[in-house]
Design a protein around this motif. Structure first.
Motif, PDB file in Angstrom:
ATOM      1  N   ALA A   1      -2.435  23.930 -10.374  1.00 37.56           N
ATOM      2  CA  ALA A   1      -3.030  23.223  -9.233  1.00 37.56           C
ATOM      3  C   ALA A   1      -1.989  22.433  -8.441  1.00 37.56           C
ATOM      4  CB  ALA A   1      -4.124  22.277  -9.726  1.00 37.56           C
ATOM      5  N   ARG A   2      -0.846  22.136  -9.041  1.00 38.31           N
ATOM      6  CA  ARG A   2       0.176  21.322  -8.372  1.00 38.31           C
ATOM      7  C   ARG A   2       1.345  22.159  -7.840  1.00 38.31           C
ATOM      8  NH1 ARG A   2       0.092  15.804  -9.885  1.00 38.31           N
ATOM      9  NH2 ARG A   2       1.973  15.557  -8.623  1.00 38.31           N
ATOM     10  N   ILE A   3       1.227  23.466  -7.865  1.00 37.59           N
ATOM     11  CA  ILE A   3       2.309  24.294  -7.329  1.00 37.59           C
ATOM     12  C   ILE A   3       2.521  23.941  -5.857  1.00 37.59           C
ATOM     13  CG2 ILE A   3       2.976  26.654  -6.695  1.00 37.59           C
ATOM     14  CD1 ILE A   3       1.586  27.604  -9.259  1.00 37.59           C
ATOM     15  N   GLY A   4       3.760  23.680  -5.508  1.00 37.20           N
ATOM     16  CA  GLY A   4       4.097  23.260  -4.152  1.00 37.20           C
ATOM     17  C   GLY A   4       4.443  21.792  -4.060  1.00 37.20           C
ATOM     18  N   ASP A   5       4.066  21.010  -5.061  1.00 36.03           N
ATOM     19  CA  ASP A   5       4.376  19.577  -5.084  1.00 36.03           C
ATOM     20  C   ASP A   5       5.681  19.397  -5.859  1.00 36.03           C
ATOM     21  OD1 ASP A   5       4.590  16.863  -5.450  1.00 36.03           O
ATOM     22  OD2 ASP A   5       2.490  16.560  -5.997  1.00 36.03           O
ATOM     23  N   THR A   6       6.729  19.035  -5.165  1.00 43.69           N
ATOM     24  CA  THR A   6       8.044  18.894  -5.793  1.00 43.69           C
ATOM     25  C   THR A   6       8.554  17.453  -5.765  1.00 43.69           C
ATOM     26  OG1 THR A   6       9.146  19.467  -3.711  1.00 43.69           O
ATOM     27  CG2 THR A   6       8.667  21.272  -5.232  1.00 43.69           C
ATOM     28  N   GLN A   7       7.635  16.496  -5.649  1.00 44.99           N
ATOM     29  CA  GLN A   7       8.041  15.100  -5.531  1.00 44.99           C
ATOM     30  C   GLN A   7       8.739  14.575  -6.781  1.00 44.99           C
ATOM     31  OE1 GLN A   7       7.739  12.969  -2.640  1.00 44.99           O
ATOM     32  NE2 GLN A   7       7.670  15.100  -1.987  1.00 44.99           N
TER      33      GLN A   7
ATOM     34  N   ARG B   1       0.835  -1.200   0.000  1.00 44.80           N
ATOM     35  CA  ARG B   1       0.000   0.000   0.000  1.00 44.80           C
ATOM     36  C   ARG B   1       0.878   1.262   0.000  1.00 44.80           C
ATOM     37  NH1 ARG B   1      -3.319  -1.358   3.986  1.00 44.80           N
ATOM     38  NH2 ARG B   1      -1.912  -0.477   5.537  1.00 44.80           N
ATOM     39  N   GLY B   2       1.909   1.271   0.831  1.00 51.39           N
ATOM     40  CA  GLY B   2       2.789   2.431   0.884  1.00 51.39           C
ATOM     41  C   GLY B   2       3.631   2.583  -0.360  1.00 51.39           C
ATOM     42  N   SER B   3       4.133   1.491  -0.878  1.00 51.36           N
ATOM     43  CA  SER B   3       4.970   1.556  -2.081  1.00 51.36           C
ATOM     44  C   SER B   3       4.176   2.041  -3.283  1.00 51.36           C
ATOM     45  CB  SER B   3       5.578   0.180  -2.375  1.00 51.36           C
ATOM     46  OG  SER B   3       6.432  -0.230  -1.327  1.00 51.36           O
ATOM     47  N   PHE B   4       2.963   1.536  -3.440  1.00 50.08           N
ATOM     48  CA  PHE B   4       2.148   1.961  -4.570  1.00 50.08           C
ATOM     49  C   PHE B   4       1.785   3.437  -4.459  1.00 50.08           C
ATOM     50  CE2 PHE B   4       0.332  -2.504  -5.799  1.00 50.08           C
ATOM     51  CZ  PHE B   4       1.626  -2.944  -6.014  1.00 50.08           C
ATOM     52  N   ALA B   5       1.622   3.931  -3.240  1.00 43.12           N
ATOM     53  CA  ALA B   5       1.380   5.372  -3.064  1.00 43.12           C
ATOM     54  C   ALA B   5       2.614   6.166  -3.489  1.00 43.12           C
ATOM     55  CB  ALA B   5       1.019   5.672  -1.615  1.00 43.12           C
ATOM     56  N   MET B   6       3.787   5.697  -3.135  1.00 39.68           N
ATOM     57  CA  MET B   6       5.016   6.406  -3.487  1.00 39.68           C
ATOM     58  C   MET B   6       5.275   6.405  -4.990  1.00 39.68           C
ATOM     59  SD  MET B   6       6.298   7.781  -0.821  1.00 39.68           S
ATOM     60  CE  MET B   6       7.930   8.214  -1.437  1.00 39.68           C
ATOM     61  N   LEU B   7       4.821   5.367  -5.667  1.00 39.62           N
ATOM     62  CA  LEU B   7       5.044   5.274  -7.114  1.00 39.62           C
ATOM     63  C   LEU B   7       4.387   6.407  -7.889  1.00 39.62           C
ATOM     64  CD1 LEU B   7       4.489   1.429  -7.617  1.00 39.62           C
ATOM     65  CD2 LEU B   7       6.664   2.642  -7.806  1.00 39.62           C
ATOM     66  N   THR B   8       3.424   7.099  -7.288  1.00 43.48           N
ATOM     67  CA  THR B   8       2.716   8.175  -7.983  1.00 43.48           C
ATOM     68  C   THR B   8       3.507   9.468  -8.040  1.00 43.48           C
ATOM     69  OG1 THR B   8       1.609   8.994  -5.982  1.00 43.48           O
ATOM     70  CG2 THR B   8       0.505   7.222  -7.216  1.00 43.48           C
ATOM     71  N   TYR B   9       4.545   9.595  -7.227  1.00 43.45           N
ATOM     72  CA  TYR B   9       5.294  10.852  -7.131  1.00 43.45           C
ATOM     73  C   TYR B   9       4.354  12.041  -6.990  1.00 43.45           C
ATOM     74  CZ  TYR B   9       9.948   8.918  -7.886  1.00 43.45           C
ATOM     75  OH  TYR B   9      11.137   8.237  -7.730  1.00 43.45           O
ATOM     76  N   ASN B  10       3.445  11.923  -6.057  1.00 45.50           N
ATOM     77  CA  ASN B  10       2.442  12.954  -5.807  1.00 45.50           C
ATOM     78  C   ASN B  10       2.457  13.263  -4.309  1.00 45.50           C
ATOM     79  OD1 ASN B  10      -0.065  14.314  -5.253  1.00 45.50           O
ATOM     80  ND2 ASN B  10      -0.865  13.542  -7.197  1.00 45.50           N
ATOM     81  N   ALA B  11       2.659  14.532  -3.967  1.00 48.40           N
ATOM     82  CA  ALA B  11       2.738  14.908  -2.559  1.00 48.40           C
ATOM     83  C   ALA B  11       1.468  14.551  -1.804  1.00 48.40           C
ATOM     84  CB  ALA B  11       3.021  16.408  -2.430  1.00 48.40           C
ATOM     85  N   GLY B  12       0.336  14.518  -2.492  1.00 45.94           N
ATOM     86  CA  GLY B  12      -0.917  14.167  -1.843  1.00 45.94           C
ATOM     87  C   GLY B  12      -0.947  12.746  -1.331  1.00 45.94           C
ATOM     88  N   ALA B  13      -0.082  11.889  -1.868  1.00 43.13           N
ATOM     89  CA  ALA B  13      -0.044  10.490  -1.444  1.00 43.13           C
ATOM     90  C   ALA B  13       0.932  10.256  -0.299  1.00 43.13           C
ATOM     91  CB  ALA B  13       0.339   9.599  -2.628  1.00 43.13           C
TER      92      ALA B  13
END
Length: 447
Positions: free
Chosen positions: A306-312, A56-68
């Motif tokens: 909309a993604r300003i601030g997300d630097t993943q 669950r955690g790895s799949f969230a990280m795969l998105t490279y999205n700060a929201g995850a």
């Protein structure tokens, strides 16, 4: 205690859960759309298993999205608390490091897992993914080499390993070995999109554009169950058409392929990092060729704002700036740069990359959009030798080189343009004058 598809012990509550675990891993390895559903099915059967939290955690990280990130960090904490076998505890530690922006530590832990369990498919594939998005082709290839004696056709994920061998070897210039591995994987599993992708890269780097179009067109019917990786494969096909000067085909593939906004798959992932890179880099290339791309930049710019601030995703950031700049949203682009500068203040792996390479690339993209070409060259020059750490393949990275080259030419900085062309010529066996993205400028500068 049960075992996975490769015979490795896994702490699971039942044989049914073991089957569901294998199904989730298989879907992930194959880039299938139903990967989230397979994960959900596994979690329903054994929510307390160590690998439930790890996946669950790895799949969230795969998105490279700060929201995850919050979800990924929660999963890492649960994985650490779950215990399990030494291998499972090591996976939990790797996930924890990854969520704390210590990708170097995560890679080191996956390598330790592979040293003891070289057929651990999840450790191998996560290592491959993270090393790639840090621009570390040699580290990808080394993992392939170290595990090679232990992999063979008797293993469930053998074609996926071959696909990774293909791509890793392509990124370090071992084209013949790469192509052999990729074609072998596709022969075994025609739906293997990562192998199709790796061979497409070989054909791109060797200038075999007609073969590339034929290769991808023939395999496209096999991609119905693939996730958004199929958009990237269509982007590769568009690159081949671009090199042939067929911009109508490129725009057609953009609208009905890799940026098909009417597709349910695209609607589900409207700002997935690879999809954004596909779209922005192609529009940028077309724009420099004088092609009218209409209002296609607008929806990308909306998503960038909309993604300003997300630097993943460090490599995606200059693509966001391109979109904002192309639509005249310079104030928003400046805010994005401020966010990148803030992200670069940390001490983690990504923070260091942002400081060294991401911020210069973003600044250069904004200067280029404003017509400040000498400033763009000055901003990117210090990062030319490190830009690879932003992630992305050689084919993807070329858009940043093109930005630098175009700026240098428009600023009348022949020496800088020459240095870039020499760099491009040294990396790719196809000389710049035979590549559409460099051809115009290569004809004006002796290098």
């Amino acid at each position: 205690m049960h075992t996975d598809a490769h015979g490795l012990p896994v702490t699971l509550a039942s044989a049914e859960a073991a089957c569901a675990f294998d199904a989730a891993i298989a879907a992930y390895m194959a880039y299938r759309q139903d990967t989230p559903a397979k994960l959900k099915a596994f979690l329903a059967l054994d929510p307390g298993a160590p690998f439930a939290a790890i996946l669950r955690g790895s799949f969230a990280m795969l998105t490279y999205n700060a929201g995850a990130l919050p979800s990924a960090r929660k999963s890492a904490a649960l994985a650490l608390a779950a215990g399990g076998t030494p291998r499972e505890r090591a996976h939990a530690a790797a996930l924890d490091a990854w969520t704390r922006d210590d990708s170097d530590q995560a890679l080191a832990i996956w390598e330790l897992i592979l040293a003891e369990h070289p057929t651990d498919a999840l450790a191998f594939r996560l290592h491959h993914f993270v090393a790639f998005w840090l621009g570390r082709g040699p580290q990808m290839a080394a993992a392939v080499e170290r595990t090679a004696p232990h992999w063979g056709s008797d293993l469930a994920h053998w074609p996926s390993w071959l696909a990774c061998r293909c791509f890793a070897f392509e990124e370090v210039g071992r084209y013949a070995e790469a192509e052999t591995a990729g074609r072998q994987a596709v022969d075994l599993v025609p739906t293997d999109v990562w192998a199709a992708h790796g061979v497409a890269h070989v054909l791109e780097m060797q200038g075999r554009r007609s073969e590339g179009i034929t290769w991808l067109a023939a395999l496209e019917p096999n991609w119905e169950q693939a996730n958004s990786i199929r958009h990237h494969l269509l982007w590769h096909r568009a690159l081949f058409h671009f090199e042939h000067g067929d911009t109508a085909q490129v725009l057609g593939l953009y609208d009905r392929g890799f940026r098909d906004l009417a597709s349910p798959l695209t609607e589900a992932l409207p700002d997935m990092f690879v999809d954004v890179q596909n779209a922005a880099s192609m529009l940028f290339r077309l724009g420099l060729q004088g092609v009218d791309v209409g209002n296609r930049w607008v929806e990308l710019a909306d998503k960038a704002e909309a993604r300003i601030g997300d630097t993943q995703s460090a490599f995606t950031l200059p693509h966001w700036v391109m979109a904002l700049g192309a639509t005249g949203r310079f104030q928003q682009a400046s805010r994005l740069l401020d966010a990148v500068a803030e992200g670069a203040q940390g001490t983690g792996t990504n923070a260091r990359i942002l400081a060294r390479s991401g911020l210069p690339a973003c600044r250069a993209a904004l200067h280029h959009a404003r017509g400040e070409h000498a400033e763009a060259v000055a901003a990117m020059r210090p990062a030319l030798s490190t830009m690879g750490e932003l992630g992305g393949s050689h084919a993807q990275q070329s858009v940043l080189e093109l930005l630098f080259l175009d700026s240098a030419m428009k600023a009348g900085m022949a020496a800088e343009a020459r240095a870039l062309l020499e760099r491009a010529a040294g990396r790719c066996p196809v000389p710049p004058e035979r590549r559409a993205i460099y051809r115009h400028h290569a004809g004006q500068v002796a290098y």
